[in-house]
Design a protein around this motif. Sequence first.
Motif, short mmCIF file in Angstrom:
data_model
loop_
_atom_site.label_atom_id
_atom_site.label_comp_id
_atom_site.label_asym_id
_atom_site.label_seq_id
_atom_site.Cartn_x
_atom_site.Cartn_y
_atom_site.Cartn_z
N ALA A 49 10.75 -60.43 38.70
CA ALA A 49 11.67 -61.56 38.64
C ALA A 49 11.50 -62.24 37.29
O ALA A 49 10.56 -61.93 36.55
CB ALA A 49 11.39 -62.53 39.79
N GLY A 66 6.17 -70.19 46.57
CA GLY A 66 7.02 -69.25 45.87
C GLY A 66 6.47 -67.83 45.83
O GLY A 66 5.69 -67.40 46.69
N LEU A 90 9.86 -64.41 36.03
CA LEU A 90 8.67 -65.20 36.30
C LEU A 90 7.93 -65.43 34.98
O LEU A 90 7.42 -64.50 34.36
CB LEU A 90 7.77 -64.46 37.29
CG LEU A 90 6.66 -65.25 37.97
CD1 LEU A 90 7.23 -66.42 38.76
CD2 LEU A 90 5.86 -64.33 38.90
N ASP A 150 18.29 -76.52 40.48
CA ASP A 150 18.43 -75.13 40.05
C ASP A 150 19.28 -75.06 38.79
O ASP A 150 19.87 -76.06 38.36
CB ASP A 150 19.01 -74.24 41.14
CG ASP A 150 20.37 -74.74 41.64
OD1 ASP A 150 21.29 -74.87 40.82
OD2 ASP A 150 20.49 -75.02 42.85
N TYR A 208 8.75 -63.24 30.25
CA TYR A 208 8.78 -62.91 31.67
C TYR A 208 7.95 -61.66 31.88
O TYR A 208 8.03 -60.71 31.10
CB TYR A 208 10.21 -62.65 32.14
CG TYR A 208 11.14 -63.84 32.03
CD1 TYR A 208 10.70 -65.12 32.36
CD2 TYR A 208 12.46 -63.69 31.61
CE1 TYR A 208 11.56 -66.21 32.27
CE2 TYR A 208 13.31 -64.77 31.51
CZ TYR A 208 12.85 -66.04 31.84
OH TYR A 208 13.69 -67.11 31.74
N ASN A 250 11.36 -70.33 45.62
CA ASN A 250 10.62 -70.92 44.50
C ASN A 250 9.96 -69.83 43.68
O ASN A 250 9.62 -68.76 44.20
CB ASN A 250 9.56 -71.91 45.00
CG ASN A 250 10.18 -73.16 45.58
OD1 ASN A 250 11.21 -73.63 45.11
ND2 ASN A 250 9.55 -73.71 46.60
N TYR A 251 9.75 -70.13 42.41
CA TYR A 251 9.08 -69.18 41.53
C TYR A 251 7.59 -69.14 41.81
O TYR A 251 6.98 -68.08 41.86
CB TYR A 251 9.33 -69.55 40.07
CG TYR A 251 10.75 -69.27 39.62
CD1 TYR A 251 11.10 -68.03 39.10
CD2 TYR A 251 11.73 -70.24 39.71
CE1 TYR A 251 12.39 -67.76 38.69
CE2 TYR A 251 13.03 -69.98 39.31
CZ TYR A 251 13.36 -68.75 38.80
OH TYR A 251 14.64 -68.48 38.40
N THR A 258 11.35 -61.02 44.90
CA THR A 258 12.13 -61.50 43.76
C THR A 258 12.90 -62.73 44.20
O THR A 258 12.80 -63.17 45.35
CB THR A 258 13.07 -60.40 43.23
OG1 THR A 258 13.69 -60.84 42.04
CG2 THR A 258 14.14 -60.06 44.26
N ILE A 259 13.68 -63.29 43.31
CA ILE A 259 14.43 -64.50 43.58
C ILE A 259 15.86 -64.31 43.11
O ILE A 259 16.11 -63.64 42.10
CB ILE A 259 13.78 -65.72 42.89
CG1 ILE A 259 14.41 -67.03 43.35
CG2 ILE A 259 13.84 -65.58 41.38
CD1 ILE A 259 13.64 -68.25 42.88
N GLY A 300 8.72 -76.12 38.11
CA GLY A 300 8.63 -74.88 37.35
C GLY A 300 7.98 -75.07 36.00
O GLY A 300 7.48 -76.15 35.64
N GLU A 319 18.79 -65.10 41.20
CA GLU A 319 19.11 -65.88 40.00
C GLU A 319 19.89 -65.00 39.05
O GLU A 319 19.37 -64.02 38.53
CB GLU A 319 17.83 -66.39 39.33
CG GLU A 319 18.03 -67.51 38.34
CD GLU A 319 18.34 -68.83 39.00
OE1 GLU A 319 19.51 -69.25 38.92
OE2 GLU A 319 17.44 -69.43 39.61
#
Length: 802
Positions: free
Chosen positions: A449, A425, A451, A652, A699, A412-413, A356-357, A620, A359
């Motif tokens: 995430a 990512g 995404l 970001d 997502y 990164n995604y 995951t990221i 992105g 955010e």
Amino acid sequence: MMEGAQMMIVDYHPTTYGSVQSYAHYLNLPTLVPGGTGSSAYDPYKYDISLLPPTIGAIVAVIKHFQWNNVVYYIFDTNDGLLRLQSLYQSFVPGDFNPVIRARRISNISHCYDVLRKIDRSPPPKRIILDLSTKEAYESVLHQIVDVGMNRDGYHYILGGLGITELDLSTFVFGGVNITGFSIVDNETAENVKLLDDARGYELHPVGDSVEDAMVIDTVHVLLLAAKQLNDDRYNINDDIYSSRRRDRYSRYGNTNPNAQSYNCSGVSLEQSFDGDMILQALKRVTTYGLTGNIEFDKNGVRQNYIFKVYQLEHKVPLRQVGFWTPKLGFNTTLPKPEVKEIQKDDLNRTLRVTTIEEEPFVQKKKGTDVSGAPLVDGKYLEGFCIDLAAELQKASSRHFDYYIDLVGDKNYGSRKEDYGCWDGMIGELISSRGCPNGTRKKADIAIAPLTINEERQRAVDFTKPFMKTGISIMIKKPDKEKPGVFSFMYPLSNSVWLCVMVAFVAVSLVLFFVGRWSPYEWGDLDPKGGLPINNFNLLNTFWFSLGALMQQGSDTFPRSYSGRIVGSAWWFFTLILISSYTANLAAFLTIERLTPPISGADDLVKKGSDMGYGTLNSGSSKTFFETSNVPTYMKMWNYMEANFDQVMTTDVKKGVEKVRNSKGKYAFLLESAYNVYHNQRKPCNTMKVGHNLDSKGYGVATPQHFHLKNQLNLAVLKLRETGQLMKLEQKWWYSKGMCGTNKQDATTSALTLSNVSGIFHILVGGLLLSMIVALCEYVIHQRIRKLRERGRMKKVDFSFD
């Protein structure tokens, strides 16, 4: 042969070549063939040599590289295709790699729609080998493929010929299809470029860069080299028996010239060439480099040590060389090899890694926890929507699994790089990158995430159904609240309406005056002083009557005639509706402090020009949306962002939001609506969303292709949506934890302040002052007239007022 020929070049045709091949073999006449099916070591006819190498080995290598272990359709149009189909079957070892090959023969090249439609109705994925006889056949079938709609995602074609670079494949670039093919022509070396230029100087035949032209030129080249070698070796031939047999044959047909041989090629007895074997060996010994690369033959006359260039066409990626194939080295390519593995028991029992990221509010460090130096791989110090979603998916899944959470390494995604089709990512951690520079095997099993699901990512990984809907939106700084002005009581009606009311007031008063003058019913008793009828509806009284009705008040003077009463009734109805509408709308304008944003959507941003900057993330899906959009407004926006890339683009979301807050209303940030709504609820509560979303997307939870838990995760997402659990999580992290609350003034009425109603006080005070001024003027005029009357300078006038 009767004219003395000792070797031939034969243009290949599938219906006649069999006869030529049989005669050449029986008569010991070496035959060079520029085209054909490709020579084979198992060919019983040893006197024909084809310069066209077989492509079956390359086709098999490509099939194995892409792991086509299911159904493969083989489409051909001649009997030679049956021979190659047999070779294709024999190329796969049972038990090792054995796809199911279904052959389809096309009897009519110009109309094969029925065959294509049957393949189109079969289950995906569609893997098809096109093995056709001519360039025209490929062009016709490819055109029909586009007509049927088989140039879309899910289709992969291998063209069995060697002329893929000669075909127009522009209609396939944006369809989503993959096409792999081969070429053997080398038109890049200096020697070959000069050779082509020299060949174009002859007017006998237009020479291009096609495989056919290259094969013909190389065939003639091989023949000339073999002839030169024979001429050099002819002086060393001193065999008496051989020479006497040649002289006897010449004399038998009345030919005494030993250089002009002739043969009996018709009738019952056919005479074989005694030089055929020697010429055949000379041809096999030829070694050179031509337009089709290295040319040499083995002892069976099969071409060897050649190279096929391998080309690939993908979605939005035009035809390009991706590698090469040789009989010895096999398939060497820059394309990543897909991983297709079966479910093992270890896969079912092992703990899965969830990437995951960080955010907000999807994933964030827990508030009030010191996480400096603490490992985050187990998610112990993380919280957020996605952390809760992972736990809910584990509960809702029909197949239990254990997992641990890890943050993506490069933050990164996931975007696809132009070189070699590699990913970074979270997408890069889900797939294998062995074909990329410094590539590694996949690191993660699931990506939970924010995404975004898009077409490019869907080609690399599998997504579940969206767990949240979103879209690109516009964030601006909240404008200062506009308080009601002194004359805010005029806001419920526009200026044009106020003007029309004034015009209606004057018009009604004048109509009443003229109606009162014309109608005899408005004239009352005789004036005792003058003996004339009295009409109380003079001009001043009509204006006073209209004003009283407009202010919802009465008047001492009323119309007596029917016509006057009709005008009065219409005016009363008009004022009733007008005052009711005004009163109903007045409360909102006096009690609510209005926000007037400077823009209302993307079109306003474009119109603002340089007065208001705007940008988005520099990588992105949002950037890709503007970069690839064909909508004129979005194209203009991308041109602006590209021209001012460093000034308006951010790395970001947080930096973009801070840029909005510090811009004093001169910058708009384009971000996904989920982040827009969340940051609008964060202090200092000075940002807002304007307009509708520019697009619609969602997502999703991403997994590697063919992941064993994909279906279970997909069903779990649907279950969480239907039970409302996803809505509860969204409410928890977006609104319940919000810092700005809601604007309750919009729903309830607050007390009016002096600033709200100061205008009516101004009018009241103004009216009082005006009345005092008018009274003073009346007093002065009356005193002046009185003095004049006393002096006798004017006649007596009655100034009485009714």
